[in-house]
Design an enzyme around this catalytic site. Structure first.
Site, PDB file in Angstrom:
ATOM      1  CE  LYS A   8       2.318  -0.840  -2.868  1.00 24.08           C
ATOM      2  NZ  LYS A   8       0.710  -0.475  -3.022  1.00 24.08           N
ATOM      3  CB  SER A  15      -0.914  -3.970  -4.041  1.00 20.30           C
ATOM      4  OG  SER A  15      -0.922  -2.476  -3.709  1.00 20.30           O
ATOM      5  CB  SER A  33      -3.252  -1.183  -2.270  1.00 23.69           C
ATOM      6  OG  SER A  33      -3.714  -2.073  -3.156  1.00 23.69           O
TER       7      SER A  33
END
Lengths: 494, 487
Positions: A81, A156, A180
């Site tokens: 990420k 996210s 997330s």
């Protein structure tokens, strides 16, 4: 190529050791898959082609020399990420404000993956600074859901979820502050875990809300996920909130678990997590999964977590408060974007931040600054922390008296349409209603697919345990997955 | 009785002498190239986390104990927010509502009087960097070497009433910090800083006047001058029935005045909240007690001991205890030769004078305490005179040699044999009949002339007391042949 990218990590490991294919071939196959699909799905912000191939070549040397004794992830691609710092590779947090920022150090979790031989294949898309539940709030554009391209993948960590689902990478790292990891895992039909707060070092993870942020990961199977989480766990002297607790070999625990392992396991189902307004099929799938667990020998008990209804409100006070503080450092002085349009120091700060941050980030900074300001602190921040204590106690009571694991839906709905909620922050915030209490309490949570809705979109269930009960969650999830045999792969696309 | 009374409280910041920063690994050294003593944490890079330096906590506990504070079992680090280029994270990590040390105090001495000054709290925090403004290039530069250096902030009660008391309190604090070895106490270089809060009220009034904060007090002299100035400024305003504005003022030493910096209306909201990256600091009983056992003898304790053990008066006791290294030097010298008064005098006059002249401090003193003790021993045993001793001391200071070696090498041993001296005296009397006559007619001042003649002949080595008594005796009457038996 298709064959290589659809393998599980243990199959890749075997293939590498038996020289069915080389580490470079394995990395090439994934790079090719990314090149082919990224324009459509936008799951990657950076693709580390050269570095990845160099790491894969180095992995071949290690494999040749050490073979079975080589580290478990030698030559296995992992996507990261783009909120986690990677030395020498631009880290954007999907924000304009970090334009051009190339970190001089690796996030501890990334460093641990590298030590384990993993190949860092690229940096995945996300909601800006991890603030969002749909991956629409990214300066690099939205990510699309492989199960339906007009739908969001969740957020996210949307890019990391899609990377695994699409076979762009067998494993990926995400972060989870309020859901997330678990929510996008659910919306894309893959497995995701947010470990116990303190299990994985936060050093090098760009902070959103420090008291809730936790690094975790995605995989297409529980075994692969167990291996990934074990690799990144452990006390780190650079993170004072990481805990000195032994890290068991999660993968070994899953593999050695007997078929009757779930006999007598008490699974608590909190009545507060089945709310009006949630998608009927989600509720149904969850209830059906309870039958699977019963069949596996578990005992299902209804429990109550009475303060659940206050969790979302407390969460949306505590996280913006911490975010407003954590994001104060982006002032244009030392790195990243600086507005050139200023006549004074104050203007430089103001315009850098006004132009550098997206709307959702600015909204949360404003809320956070407000709740921390003199005269409001007690009414908002302090009160929210008191609610948090009540929520922690709810879970403590449940685990002490009623159950070993808690099962809930992950998200009240399956994947929604891109644009459907983007303009309504409050509706968007509801997407996290079942995941935020777990972060507030610092508990481990695992999201795994349990079926599809009538539109063919994945539904996920969440397993929650007491602090450091990750093995229990992996074992229960693995038993469930064997029974349900959900296929996370979306290989036919493109 | 004075018409008005000033009320003064001080906020003192002291840089701690740890090797590394309070939450990071880079060095705290001073005077290095800008931005060379940094690391990801000091630079406030994304993803960085603070890790508390245990030594900084040790130092703060020491200070807390030395100033009679309660050490809190649990204290909490908080974030204090404001935007400034020298503050890399956009917040300073400090302690806010739960400081490490509370409710202490120290005694100061002003004009022979002892007074207790309360200490509200002592907490740990990190220093900021420095902004450097270049007029030439119309740019501002930031140096983050100092960012993250550990500080203790020491907040006093508003117990001081005069600038002199404030000065005495600052000096006493500095002395304690230096005795503990936790801060070098250099105000000019900013390792010790002071902000003063001062208000003035009519004498006898219980309610406090409007408070003014004064910054930029980077010497003890500035603290006293600025407070004196501010007290008279506020007094004049009160006399004219004018309003005193609550504000922050800067001391401008060139103008000898304070000037307004910002008023209270622009006061910032720091949005304090507990730092989630740091666990609450827990200091258990054992940690405190172990630190207490390890505390050195403190300045006021040494002061009392010197008075009791060595019979020193306040003046000498104060001079000799001002610096720990001097007190230690004195202890060592007296242990070798028990002549406390004489050694105290030698240190505070000759030694301090020479060090001062050469611009040295005690840490670089070329005369060892053993040698100073040996010098005083030679005087006390009449081996050399006090006057010759000064010559010997000069050479000791220059070469570091022992006084015995110098006396032997330069044949400076005192002449104490009466026969030798009388022979000289008789010769001088014979050669100076005029002066002898004057003396005998009552001009007793002439004795000095004869002493001078003897010293000249002996190159100052004659025992002065013996010279005096023998001269008086020989000058009384006609010269008789000296005989040891005609006493």
């Amino acid at each position: 190529m298709e064959r290589l990218i659809s393998l599980s990590v243990s199959e890749m490991r075997n293939g590498l050791l038996q020289k069915d294919f080389s580490a470079v071939e394995l990395t090439q196959a994934h790079l090719q898959r990314i090149r082919k699909t990224n324009e459509e799905f936008n799951s990657f912000i950076s693709i580390c082609e050269d570095a990845a191939l160099a790491q894969a070549a180095a992995a071949e040397t290690v494999l040749a020399a050490e073979q079975g004794a080589s580290p478990a992830l030698t030559g296995i691609p992992v996507a990261i990420k783009d909120l986690l710092l990677t030395k020498g590779i631009e880290t954007t947090c999907a924000s304009k404000i970090l334009t051009g920022f190339i970190p001089p150090y690796d996030c501890t979790a990334v460093a641990k993956l590298k030590e384990a031989g993993a190949v860092i294949i690229g940096k995945t898309n996300l909601d800006e600074f991890a603030m969002g539940s749909s991956n629409e709030y990214s300066a690099y554009g939205p990510v699309r859901n492989p199960w339906n391209k007009s739908c969001v993948p969740g957020g996210s960590s949307g890019g990391s979820a899609v990377a695994v689902c699409l076979g762009q990478s067998p494993l990926s790292l995400g972060t989870d502050t309020g859901g997330s990891i678990r929510q996008p895992a659910s919306l894309t039909g893959v497995c995701g875990m947010k470990p116990t707060y303190g299990r994985v070092s936060r050093y090098g993870a760009v902070a959103y809300a420090s008291s809730l942020d936790q690094i975790g990961g995605f995989a297409r199977s529980i075994e692969d996920l167990a291996l990934l989480i074990r690799t990144i766990s452990g006390k780190d002297p650079n993170d004072s909130t990481s805990m000195e607790v032994d890290v068991p070999d999660y993968l070994a625990e899953v593999r050695t678990a007997s078929k009757t392992q779930l006999q007598g396991l008490r699974i608590g189902v909190p009545k507060e997590y089945f709310i009006p307004g949630m998608q009927e099929e989600v509720e149904k799938s969850c209830l059906a999964s309870l039958d699977v667990f019963r069949h596996l020998g578990a005992e299902i008990v209804e429990i109550s977590l009475p303060h659940t209804e206050y969790a979302l409100a407390a969460y949306y006070i505590i996280t913006p408060a911490e975010a407003s503080s954590n994001l104060a450092r982006y002032d244009g002085v030392r790195y990243g974007f600086r507005s050139q349009d200023h006549d004074s120091l104050a203007e430089m700060f103001e315009r850098t931040r006004a132009q550098g941050f997206g709307a959702e980030v600015k909204r949360r900074i404003m809320i956070g600054s407000y709740v921390l300001s003199a005269g409001y602190y007690d009414a908002y921040y302090l009160k929210a922390q008191q609610v948090r204590t009540l929520i922690i106690n709810d879970f403590k009571q449940a685990f002490a008296n009623h159950c070993d694991v808690i099962l809930t839906p992950v998200s009240p709905t399956t994947a929604f349409k891109i644009g459907e909620k983007a303009d309504s922050p409050l509706t968007m915030y509801l997407a996290d209603i079942f995941t935020v209490p777990i972060n507030l309490a610092g508990l481990p949570g695992l999201s795994l697919p349990c079926g599809l809705d009538s539109a063919g979109l994945p539904v996920g269930i969440q397993l929650v345990g007491p602090p450091f009960a990750e093995p229990r969650l992996f074992i229960a999830a693995a038993a469930f997955a064997r029974e349900v045999a959900f296929d996370s792969r979306k290989m036919a696309l493109s | 009785m004075e018409k008005y009374e000033a009320v003064i409280g001080l906020e003192v910041h002291a840089q701690l002498l740890t090797d590394s920063k309070i939450f990071a690994t880079s060095s705290t050294a001073a005077g290095k190239e800008p931005n060379t003593l940094t690391d990801p944490v000091t630079l406030g890079l994304p993803g960085c986390l603070p890790v508390l330096n245990k030594r900084a906590v040790d130092f703060a506990i020491k200070l807390g104990l030395a100033t009679n504070c309660e050490i809190q079992r649990v204290s909490v680090f908080a974030r204090k927010h404001y935007f400034y280029p020298d503050l890399p994270k956009g917040y300073q990590i400090s302690q806010y509502d739960k400081p490490l040390c509370t409710r202490g105090g120290i005694d100061i001495r002003v004009g022979g009087q002892k007074k207790h000054i309360g200490i509200t709290r002592i907490h740990l925090e990190e220093d900021a960097g420095k902004n450097i403004h270049s007029d030439a290039a119309a740019v501002s530069l930031v140096d983050l070497n100092r960012a993250g250096v550990p500080l203790v902030e020491i907040v006093s009660e508003p117990d001081m009433r005069t600038a002199q008391e404030a000065g005495a309190y600052m000096r006493q604090l500095r002395q304690i910090l230096r005795y503990l070895g936790i801060c070098d106490g250099n105000m000019e270089e900013g390792s010790l800083r002071c902000d003063a809060n001062v208000s003035v009220r009519p004498a006898g009034e219980a309610k406090l006047g409007t408070k003014v904060e004064i910054k930029n007090l980077n010497s003890f002299r500035f603290v006293e001058k600025a407070l004196d100035y501010e007290i008279s400024r506020q007094t004049a305003l009160l006399d004219q029935a004018k309003e005193i504005v609550q504000e922050t003022r800067l001391w401008d030493d060139q103008k000898g005045a304070t000037r307004s910096m910002r008023s209270k209306e622009y006061a910032e909201d720091y949005r304090y909240f507990p730092d989630p990256d740091l666990l609450p600091l827990v200091v258990g009983h054992d940690w405190v007690e172990k630190t207490r056992e390890g505390l050195p003898e403190l300045p006021h304790q040494v002061f009392l001991r010197f008075k009791q053990m060595y019979g020193l008066d306040d003046y000498y006791a104060e001079l000799l205890t001002e610096e720990k290294i001097t007190a230690h030097y004195y202890d060592q010298a007296v242990a070798i030769h028990h002549s406390p008064a004489s050694i105290a005098n030698w240190i505070t006059t000759e030694l301090f004078g020479r060090l001062n002249k050469e611009g040295l401090d005690m840490s670089r003193c070329p005369v060892s305490p053993e040698n100073l003790a040996a010098l005083v021993t030679l005087i006390d045993e009449d081996v050399i005179s006090g006057k010759i001793a000064k010559t010997v001391f000069d050479e000791m200071f220059q070469t570091g040699a022992s006084p015995k070696a110098i006396v032997e090498a330069r044949k400076l041993k005192q002449i104490s044999d009466p026969a030798v001296i009388i022979e000289l005296i008789d010769e001088i009397i014979k050669n100076n009949p005029k002066q002898v006559e004057e003396y005998r007619q009552g001009k007793t001042k002439m004795l000095g002339f004869f002493v001078g003649q003897v010293m000249k002949e002996t190159e100052g080595k004659a025992n002065p007391a013996l010279v005096n008594s023998l001269l008086e005796e020989r000058l009384k009457g006609p010269v008789a042949k000296y005989s040891p038996c005609c006493e």
